[in-house]
Scaffold this motif. Structure first.
Motif, PDB file in Angstrom:
ATOM      1  N   VAL A  57      -5.314   5.895  -1.114  1.00 42.75           N
ATOM      2  CA  VAL A  57      -4.992   4.496  -0.800  1.00 42.75           C
ATOM      3  C   VAL A  57      -5.942   3.607  -1.595  1.00 42.75           C
ATOM      4  CG1 VAL A  57      -4.911   2.744   1.029  1.00 42.75           C
ATOM      5  CG2 VAL A  57      -4.194   5.094   1.510  1.00 42.75           C
ATOM      6  N   HIS A  58      -5.397   2.662  -2.342  1.00 37.30           N
ATOM      7  CA  HIS A  58      -6.232   1.851  -3.232  1.00 37.30           C
ATOM      8  C   HIS A  58      -7.138   0.912  -2.434  1.00 37.30           C
ATOM      9  CE1 HIS A  58      -3.006   2.393  -6.576  1.00 37.30           C
ATOM     10  NE2 HIS A  58      -3.481   3.524  -6.091  1.00 37.30           N
ATOM     11  N   SER A  59      -8.360   0.767  -2.940  1.00 36.32           N
ATOM     12  CA  SER A  59      -9.344  -0.032  -2.191  1.00 36.32           C
ATOM     13  C   SER A  59      -8.890  -1.493  -2.068  1.00 36.32           C
ATOM     14  CB  SER A  59     -10.706   0.024  -2.882  1.00 36.32           C
ATOM     15  OG  SER A  59     -10.538  -0.353  -4.226  1.00 36.32           O
ATOM     16  N   GLU A  60      -8.153  -1.951  -3.072  1.00 37.76           N
ATOM     17  CA  GLU A  60      -7.678  -3.353  -3.018  1.00 37.76           C
ATOM     18  C   GLU A  60      -6.876  -3.565  -1.733  1.00 37.76           C
ATOM     19  OE1 GLU A  60      -8.302  -6.000  -4.387  1.00 37.76           O
ATOM     20  OE2 GLU A  60      -6.665  -7.256  -3.668  1.00 37.76           O
ATOM     21  N   ASN A  61      -6.050  -2.602  -1.385  1.00 40.12           N
ATOM     22  CA  ASN A  61      -5.211  -2.766  -0.187  1.00 40.12           C
ATOM     23  C   ASN A  61      -6.037  -2.661   1.088  1.00 40.12           C
ATOM     24  OD1 ASN A  61      -2.630  -3.251  -1.298  1.00 40.12           O
ATOM     25  ND2 ASN A  61      -2.696  -1.161  -2.082  1.00 40.12           N
ATOM     26  N   MET A  62      -7.048  -1.794   1.096  1.00 43.01           N
ATOM     27  CA  MET A  62      -7.876  -1.697   2.299  1.00 43.01           C
ATOM     28  C   MET A  62      -8.682  -2.974   2.466  1.00 43.01           C
ATOM     29  SD  MET A  62      -8.699  -0.133   4.928  1.00 43.01           S
ATOM     30  CE  MET A  62      -8.451   1.626   4.877  1.00 43.01           C
ATOM     31  N   ARG A  63      -9.103  -3.534   1.315  1.00 41.04           N
ATOM     32  CA  ARG A  63      -9.865  -4.801   1.416  1.00 41.04           C
ATOM     33  C   ARG A  63      -8.979  -5.874   2.015  1.00 41.04           C
ATOM     34  NH1 ARG A  63     -10.394  -9.123  -0.807  1.00 41.04           N
ATOM     35  NH2 ARG A  63      -8.813  -8.798  -2.391  1.00 41.04           N
ATOM     36  N   ARG A  64      -7.695  -5.827   1.671  1.00 35.58           N
ATOM     37  CA  ARG A  64      -6.794  -6.888   2.125  1.00 35.58           C
ATOM     38  C   ARG A  64      -6.350  -6.673   3.575  1.00 35.58           C
ATOM     39  NH1 ARG A  64      -2.091  -6.623  -1.973  1.00 35.58           N
ATOM     40  NH2 ARG A  64      -1.332  -8.536  -1.034  1.00 35.58           N
ATOM     41  N   ILE A  65      -6.316  -5.405   4.030  1.00 38.84           N
ATOM     42  CA  ILE A  65      -5.914  -5.202   5.427  1.00 38.84           C
ATOM     43  C   ILE A  65      -6.498  -3.920   5.993  1.00 38.84           C
ATOM     44  CG2 ILE A  65      -3.717  -4.307   4.549  1.00 38.84           C
ATOM     45  CD1 ILE A  65      -2.550  -4.836   7.259  1.00 38.84           C
TER      46      ILE A  65
ATOM     47  N   ALA B 242      -6.137  13.004   2.662  1.00 40.95           N
ATOM     48  CA  ALA B 242      -6.051  11.536   2.559  1.00 40.95           C
ATOM     49  C   ALA B 242      -7.363  11.033   1.992  1.00 40.95           C
ATOM     50  CB  ALA B 242      -5.813  10.911   3.927  1.00 40.95           C
ATOM     51  N   ASN B 243      -7.258  10.132   1.019  1.00 41.98           N
ATOM     52  CA  ASN B 243      -8.465   9.488   0.487  1.00 41.98           C
ATOM     53  C   ASN B 243      -8.286   7.984   0.675  1.00 41.98           C
ATOM     54  OD1 ASN B 243      -9.574  11.946  -0.496  1.00 41.98           O
ATOM     55  ND2 ASN B 243      -8.157  11.827  -2.244  1.00 41.98           N
ATOM     56  N   VAL B 244      -9.111   7.425   1.525  1.00 42.74           N
ATOM     57  CA  VAL B 244      -8.911   6.025   1.918  1.00 42.74           C
ATOM     58  C   VAL B 244     -10.237   5.285   1.886  1.00 42.74           C
ATOM     59  CG1 VAL B 244      -8.066   4.537   3.777  1.00 42.74           C
ATOM     60  CG2 VAL B 244      -7.034   6.775   3.449  1.00 42.74           C
ATOM     61  N   PRO B 245     -10.307   4.093   1.337  1.00 42.40           N
ATOM     62  CA  PRO B 245     -11.564   3.329   1.409  1.00 42.40           C
ATOM     63  C   PRO B 245     -11.875   3.012   2.867  1.00 42.40           C
ATOM     64  CG  PRO B 245      -9.953   2.255  -0.023  1.00 42.40           C
ATOM     65  CD  PRO B 245      -9.233   3.332   0.701  1.00 42.40           C
ATOM     66  N   LEU B 246     -13.155   2.990   3.202  1.00 42.67           N
ATOM     67  CA  LEU B 246     -13.518   2.665   4.587  1.00 42.67           C
ATOM     68  C   LEU B 246     -13.278   1.180   4.830  1.00 42.67           C
ATOM     69  CD1 LEU B 246     -16.824   4.658   5.145  1.00 42.67           C
ATOM     70  CD2 LEU B 246     -14.623   4.986   6.299  1.00 42.67           C
ATOM     71  N   PRO B 247     -12.659   0.847   5.977  1.00 43.02           N
ATOM     72  CA  PRO B 247     -12.506  -0.573   6.277  1.00 43.02           C
ATOM     73  C   PRO B 247     -13.861  -1.156   6.656  1.00 43.02           C
ATOM     74  CG  PRO B 247     -11.817   0.728   8.154  1.00 43.02           C
ATOM     75  CD  PRO B 247     -12.189   1.695   7.074  1.00 43.02           C
ATOM     76  N   GLY B 248     -14.156  -2.320   6.188  1.00 46.72           N
ATOM     77  CA  GLY B 248     -15.421  -2.950   6.582  1.00 46.72           C
ATOM     78  C   GLY B 248     -15.289  -3.562   7.966  1.00 46.72           C
ATOM     79  N   GLY B 249     -16.336  -4.263   8.348  1.00 45.18           N
ATOM     80  CA  GLY B 249     -16.241  -5.020   9.600  1.00 45.18           C
ATOM     81  C   GLY B 249     -15.438  -6.280   9.290  1.00 45.18           C
ATOM     82  N   CYS B 250     -15.379  -7.180  10.234  1.00 46.47           N
ATOM     83  CA  CYS B 250     -14.660  -8.430   9.946  1.00 46.47           C
ATOM     84  C   CYS B 250     -15.262  -9.517  10.832  1.00 46.47           C
ATOM     85  CB  CYS B 250     -13.164  -8.258  10.192  1.00 46.47           C
ATOM     86  SG  CYS B 250     -12.783  -8.195  11.917  1.00 46.47           S
ATOM     87  N   ALA B 251     -14.535 -10.643  10.892  1.00 47.09           N
ATOM     88  CA  ALA B 251     -15.103 -11.824  11.560  1.00 47.09           C
ATOM     89  C   ALA B 251     -15.418 -11.560  13.033  1.00 47.09           C
ATOM     90  CB  ALA B 251     -14.102 -12.976  11.459  1.00 47.09           C
TER      91      ALA B 251
ATOM     92  N   ALA C 208       0.840  -1.211   0.000  1.00 47.68           N
ATOM     93  CA  ALA C 208       0.000   0.000   0.000  1.00 47.68           C
ATOM     94  C   ALA C 208       0.872   1.256   0.000  1.00 47.68           C
ATOM     95  CB  ALA C 208      -0.927  -0.008   1.216  1.00 47.68           C
ATOM     96  N   ILE C 209       1.957   1.211   0.772  1.00 50.09           N
ATOM     97  CA  ILE C 209       2.858   2.376   0.851  1.00 50.09           C
ATOM     98  C   ILE C 209       3.608   2.538  -0.474  1.00 50.09           C
ATOM     99  CG2 ILE C 209       4.936   3.257   2.011  1.00 50.09           C
ATOM    100  CD1 ILE C 209       3.866   1.822   4.556  1.00 50.09           C
ATOM    101  N   ARG C 210       4.009   1.415  -1.069  1.00 50.66           N
ATOM    102  CA  ARG C 210       4.701   1.456  -2.369  1.00 50.66           C
ATOM    103  C   ARG C 210       3.787   2.048  -3.436  1.00 50.66           C
ATOM    104  NH1 ARG C 210       5.763  -3.547  -2.611  1.00 50.66           N
ATOM    105  NH2 ARG C 210       7.873  -3.530  -1.760  1.00 50.66           N
ATOM    106  N   GLU C 211       2.500   1.689  -3.363  1.00 45.38           N
ATOM    107  CA  GLU C 211       1.563   2.198  -4.390  1.00 45.38           C
ATOM    108  C   GLU C 211       1.277   3.679  -4.237  1.00 45.38           C
ATOM    109  OE1 GLU C 211      -0.514  -2.118  -4.907  1.00 45.38           O
ATOM    110  OE2 GLU C 211      -1.845  -0.391  -4.699  1.00 45.38           O
TER     111      GLU C 211
END
Ligand code: EPZ
Length: 431
Positions: A84-92, A109-118, A56-59
């Protein structure tokens, strides 16, 4: 998909070295973006979440020089954007630490919102409360968060709930704000202190990390640094409980005993023997564990990230134990998997009542989150017969060289990718 296969019944004996703290490293990697000078970070755990955060930082455009699997040099002078790309937020989820870092340094800063999780909904309202108090405008549009500020000004912020993530995120944004910020009801985990120490090594002025009042005096700029991540409290605790669960004798090396106090206390209550050294703890498991009760709490209370490991030990105790999960609303799902192994428990809201059994039996089970997955591996190593655990990518997110470290302790465990490999493991481990 990869699975773990285990043959249980062997006590785990020997020594294990704890890796760097994942949850400190995630905040520190984000904070490394806050300077244009070189930052050298050592003792990084080589786990998936760290590697995703580095992606994510590299991107964002930063230069990443992976000196070895546990050492990285970052230079963020080449960062070309704040998206920050949504793919990276989805992954972590922890990509959201980049909000505090980018807002602090670039005021955007433009960042996808993190979802909930398990384990729960895991909202970020307290993070937003802090950013807004510092003068940022935070706009949520669908699943995107845009934060921006003409200037960030220190403020007096009281967290409504003790939040590790919000404490770290606000600390980063406030580090480069103008004036003083007082953050009250702050989280006190060891990784908060590590992120604060890292920021201070870059020239920030943060006092009180590790207490519930953190005072931050904004500085105009941060400079480069060299820093080594603290040992992982939760990995250390996981191996300490592994000794209890398998009736073993494990010397857990490269830890900070102060961080382990709540975990050591519970193991003593359950009848284990504990020897404490400067940077190691030896745990000898009892022949039959005593039941006990646990309520998960923010540090220095018993960590929620140790709840599944403790409950697994209780499932083998001589008597009934009670676990109250006060941090997350959905962190008992692994008890259904333990039930498939013969574990007995009853969950009512945030309370689980666990009736200990003499033996668990091997079964086909699945990991439902990182810490539950590690706990189920311990269950498989204690159970009679073979256990096959799927969805182990959860475990690989946060435990470095997990099966290797366990094999070095005598565990009969292998990572397998096919039924044939399962059959081969069974042939090789047949009595
Ligand atoms: C961090 O998560 C850890 N993750 C978690 O570890 C850990 O379980 C947790 O802290 C508690 O110690 C990382 O550090 C990457 P919180 P975080 O904000 O920061 C609620 C692992 O296994 N809350 O302290 O997300 C939240 O829903 C992971 O390594 C709000 O309501 O945890 C939860 O109920 C799992 N609003 C409670 O606070 C907010 O804005 C504590 O969450 C923020 C949090």
């Amino acid at each position: 998909m990869a699975q773990y296969i285990m043959k249980g019944g062997r006590p785990l004996n020997g020594e294990v070295n704890v890796s760097g703290a994942k949850n400190a490293a995630l905040g520190i990697l984000a904070a490394a973006v806050m300077t244009d000078e070189n930052v050298l970070i050592e003792n990084l755990p080589d786990v998936r979440d760290i590697n995703v955060m580095l992606d994510a930082i590299r991107e964002l455009g930063a230069t990443i020089d992976r000196i070895d699997r546990n050492t990285v040099r970052i230079n963020a002078s080449t960062v070309s954007g704040v998206d920050v790309h949504s793919e990276n937020m989805r992954r972590i989820r922890a990509s959201y630490y980049l909000i505090g870092a980018l807002l602090g340094k670039y005021k955007r800063a433009n960042v996808p919102l993190p979802g909930g999780c398990a384990i729960g909904a895991r909202p970020i309202d307290q993070h937003l409360k802090g950013f807004r108090a510092l003068g940022a405008e935070c706009v949520v549009d669908g699943d995107k968060l845009s934060a921006s500020a003409e200037r960030l000004t220190g403020s007096h912020i009281y967290l409504d709930i003790v939040s590790v993530g919000a404490t770290i995120n606000i600390m980063m944004a406030a580090a480069l704000a103008e004036g003083r910020t007082i953050l009250e009801n702050a989280a006190k985990e060891p990784h908060i202190v590590d992120v604060a120490n890292f920021l201070n090594s870059m020239g920030a002025s943060i006092r009180g990390a590790g207490t519930d009042v953190i005072r931050i005096t904004g500085v105009p700029k941060l400079h480069g640094t060299e820093y080594s991540i603290i040992p992982d409290q939760i990995e250390a605790g996981t191996f300490m409980f592994a000794s209890a669960i398998t009736r073993g004798d494990i010397m857990v090396r490269n830890l900070i005993p102060k961080h382990m106090e709540a975990i050591s206390a519970k193991l003593l209550e359950m009848g284990c023997i504990i020897w404490e050294f400067d940077d190691a703890i030896r745990v000898v498991g009892a022949q039959r564990l005593r039941p006990t009760n646990v309520k998960t709490l923010p540090y220095p209370g018993f960590p929620t990230d140790m709840q599944p490991q403790a409950s697994t030990a209780m499932s083998l105790a001589k008597g009934t134990s009670v676990v109250v999960e006060s941090i997350f609303e959905n962190r008992f799902r692994y008890l259904d998997e333990l039930a498939r192994m013969g574990g007995i428990s009853k969950v009512e809201g945030s309370t689980a009542t666990i009736t200990g059994v003499e033996k668990l039996k091997g079964a086909q089970i699945k990991a439902c989150d990182l810490r539950a997955g590690a706990a189920l591996v311990m269950a498989g190593l204690a159970a009679e017969g073979y256990t096959v655990l799927s969805d182990i990518e959860y475990i690989q997110r946060g435990y470095e060289h997990f099966e290797q470290k366990l094999r070095n302790l005598g565990a009969q465990i292998a990572l397998v990718n096919s039924d044939e490999e399962i059959r081969e493991f069974m042939r090789n481990t047949a009595d």
